[in-house]
Design a protein around this motif. Structure first.
Motif, PDB file in Angstrom:
ATOM      1  N   SER A 186       0.836  -1.196   0.000  1.00 21.39           N
ATOM      2  CA  SER A 186       0.000   0.000   0.000  1.00 21.39           C
ATOM      3  C   SER A 186       0.869   1.243   0.000  1.00 21.39           C
ATOM      4  N   LYS A 187       0.431   2.265  -0.751  1.00 17.31           N
ATOM      5  CA  LYS A 187       1.198   3.502  -0.792  1.00 17.31           C
ATOM      6  C   LYS A 187       1.187   4.205   0.553  1.00 17.31           C
ATOM      7  N   ASN A 188       0.235   3.822   1.434  1.00 17.78           N
ATOM      8  CA  ASN A 188       0.137   4.457   2.742  1.00 17.78           C
ATOM      9  C   ASN A 188       0.881   3.681   3.832  1.00 17.78           C
ATOM     10  N   ALA A 189       1.509   2.573   3.467  1.00 17.03           N
ATOM     11  CA  ALA A 189       2.205   1.775   4.469  1.00 17.03           C
ATOM     12  C   ALA A 189       3.346   2.575   5.080  1.00 17.03           C
ATOM     13  N   ILE A 190       3.528   2.413   6.377  1.00 20.10           N
ATOM     14  CA  ILE A 190       4.604   3.118   7.074  1.00 20.10           C
ATOM     15  C   ILE A 190       5.883   2.298   6.917  1.00 20.10           C
ATOM     16  N   PRO A 191       6.949   2.886   6.388  1.00 21.68           N
ATOM     17  CA  PRO A 191       8.163   2.097   6.139  1.00 21.68           C
ATOM     18  C   PRO A 191       8.910   1.759   7.417  1.00 21.68           C
ATOM     19  N   ARG A 192       9.531   0.590   7.381  1.00 21.97           N
ATOM     20  CA  ARG A 192      10.453   0.152   8.438  1.00 21.97           C
ATOM     21  C   ARG A 192       9.823   0.226   9.832  1.00 21.97           C
TER      22      ARG A 192
END
Length: 212
Positions: free
Chosen positions: A104-110
């Protein structure tokens, strides 16, 4: 002459092992009290995660009055809750379709997942392990953050007069925890909201170890 029926040896006929069990009735369908509680909190713009924690705190030892976030999401999407008043912060009443294998483009990285949080935080025996959340006001016109120490239940409000996007939340958390000694800045647990997109910067500036 009709063929003789085959003889079945052994005891009484048993249920085939491959037979599926009937699914359990949904908690929200069974309990009018639980439905009313969840409806009321969603109307106040609480998140499903907030509702789950509140039920665990106020109704411990009552499985029928506890519900995980997924149960609440399903109840809303399946029409068990009042769609006229009970809505998510995003105002969606239908589950957003997901495509497998595509992030998802809204996923929070790391992100650092919750299940890796130290056991010490779960035991609530030592101060410095905090739970944070974002409470959005009526019409999404305002918001305020909350920080609750898991051991002492000491609560701080995180003022967000200029909005609650990731940069504003980062700056507010840094400013409003600056007076805490390092021993009281151990871990911070937060929902996977976009307001914590800059969690790595918050960690670097505050010393908290953040779990989402």
């Amino acid at each position: 002459m009709a063929p003789t029926a085959p003889t079945i040896r052994g005891g009484p006929t048993t249920r085939p092992s491959c037979a599926r069990r009937r699914p359990k009735p949904e908690k929200l369908r069974l309990s009018a009290e639980l439905r009313a509680f969840v409806n009321n909190k969603l109307k106040q713009r609480w998140s499903p995660q907030q509702i789950t924690r509140q039920l665990a705190r106020t109704r411990p030892g009552e499985p029928a009055m506890n519900a995980c976030p997924e149960t609440i999401y399903r109840g809303l999407y399946n029409g068990l809750l009042d769609k006229r008043t009970a809505r998510l912060r995003t105002r969606r009443t239908r589950r957003k379709r997901q495509r497998r294998g595509i992030p998802s483009k809204n996923a929070i990285p790391r992100m650092r997942p919750l299940h890796t949080r130290p056991q010490e935080a779960d035991e609530r025996r030592r101060a410095g392990h905090w739970e944070g959340d974002l409470i959005v006001g009526r019409g999404q016109a305002s918001a305020i953050g909350t920080l609750v120490d898991r051991a002492t239940r000491y609560t701080r409000l995180v003022h967000l007069p200029h909005g609650w996007k990731a940069p504003q939340v980062r700056d507010a958390l840094v400013k409003q925890t600056a007076d805490l000694p390092p021993s009281l800045r151990r871990t911070l647990t937060w929902d996977q909201g976009r307001e914590l997109y800059l969690h790595e910067q918050i960690e670097e500036l505050t010393g908290f170890r953040i779990y989402l």
